[in-house]
Design a protein around this motif. Sequence first.
Motif, short mmCIF file in Angstrom:
data_model
loop_
_atom_site.label_atom_id
_atom_site.label_comp_id
_atom_site.label_asym_id
_atom_site.label_seq_id
_atom_site.Cartn_x
_atom_site.Cartn_y
_atom_site.Cartn_z
N MET A 10 19.28 -1.56 -2.78
CA MET A 10 19.72 -0.62 -3.82
C MET A 10 20.52 -1.34 -4.91
O MET A 10 20.39 -1.01 -6.10
N LEU A 11 21.35 -2.30 -4.54
CA LEU A 11 22.08 -3.08 -5.55
C LEU A 11 21.11 -3.84 -6.45
O LEU A 11 21.32 -3.92 -7.67
N CYS A 12 20.05 -4.38 -5.86
CA CYS A 12 19.05 -5.09 -6.65
C CYS A 12 18.32 -4.13 -7.60
O CYS A 12 18.06 -4.48 -8.76
N VAL A 13 17.99 -2.95 -7.11
CA VAL A 13 17.31 -1.96 -7.95
C VAL A 13 18.22 -1.54 -9.11
O VAL A 13 17.79 -1.49 -10.26
N LEU A 17 17.43 -2.09 -13.07
CA LEU A 17 17.38 -0.98 -14.01
C LEU A 17 18.43 -1.12 -15.11
O LEU A 17 18.16 -0.81 -16.28
N LEU A 18 19.61 -1.59 -14.77
CA LEU A 18 20.67 -1.75 -15.78
C LEU A 18 20.43 -2.97 -16.67
O LEU A 18 20.88 -2.98 -17.82
N ASP A 34 13.41 3.01 -18.25
CA ASP A 34 14.38 4.01 -18.73
C ASP A 34 14.24 5.33 -17.97
O ASP A 34 15.23 5.93 -17.56
N VAL A 35 13.01 5.75 -17.76
CA VAL A 35 12.76 6.99 -17.01
C VAL A 35 13.20 6.81 -15.56
O VAL A 35 13.81 7.71 -14.96
N ALA A 36 12.93 5.66 -14.98
CA ALA A 36 13.32 5.40 -13.59
C ALA A 36 14.85 5.41 -13.45
O ALA A 36 15.39 5.95 -12.48
N LEU A 37 15.56 4.84 -14.42
CA LEU A 37 17.02 4.85 -14.39
C LEU A 37 17.56 6.27 -14.50
O LEU A 37 18.45 6.67 -13.74
N PHE A 38 17.01 7.06 -15.40
CA PHE A 38 17.41 8.45 -15.54
C PHE A 38 17.18 9.22 -14.25
O PHE A 38 18.05 9.95 -13.77
N PHE A 39 16.00 9.04 -13.65
CA PHE A 39 15.66 9.72 -12.41
C PHE A 39 16.60 9.31 -11.28
O PHE A 39 17.06 10.15 -10.51
N MET A 40 16.94 8.03 -11.21
CA MET A 40 17.82 7.55 -10.15
C MET A 40 19.23 8.11 -10.30
O MET A 40 19.85 8.51 -9.31
N ILE A 71 26.02 5.07 -5.48
CA ILE A 71 25.41 3.76 -5.70
C ILE A 71 24.31 3.48 -4.67
O ILE A 71 23.21 3.07 -5.03
N PHE A 72 24.61 3.69 -3.39
CA PHE A 72 23.68 3.29 -2.34
C PHE A 72 22.74 4.40 -1.89
O PHE A 72 21.79 4.14 -1.15
N GLY A 73 23.01 5.63 -2.28
CA GLY A 73 22.11 6.73 -1.97
C GLY A 73 21.98 7.03 -0.49
O GLY A 73 22.97 7.10 0.24
#
Length: 90
Positions: A10-13, A17-18, A34-40, A71-73
């Motif tokens: 998750m930190l890598c993802v 994304l950032l 951008d869409v993936a970051l918004f969704f996350m 952060i880690f979900g």
Amino acid sequence: MLINLGRLLMLCVWGFLLTNLIHPFPKPLKYFIDVALFFMVIMHGFQVTLLKSTQPKDQPISYWQEAKIFIFGVFELLAWQKKQPPLKKK
């Protein structure tokens, strides 16, 4: 062990994304990320909100715990669930 591997993933993802915000990728990929970051952000925000709303009032969640869940979900939720004492049935 696997939960910690999931946290690292998750930190890598999040990092990937950032990174797109600082150094944008080429055009078609940029929009997808951008869409993936918004969704996350939305989904992890929902996780925190739902957990807070289902917690008893006498067991509040700390801000640090909320941040870790954001952060880690699901990996942090699994680790948190393992630490909780089992519920007593009436």
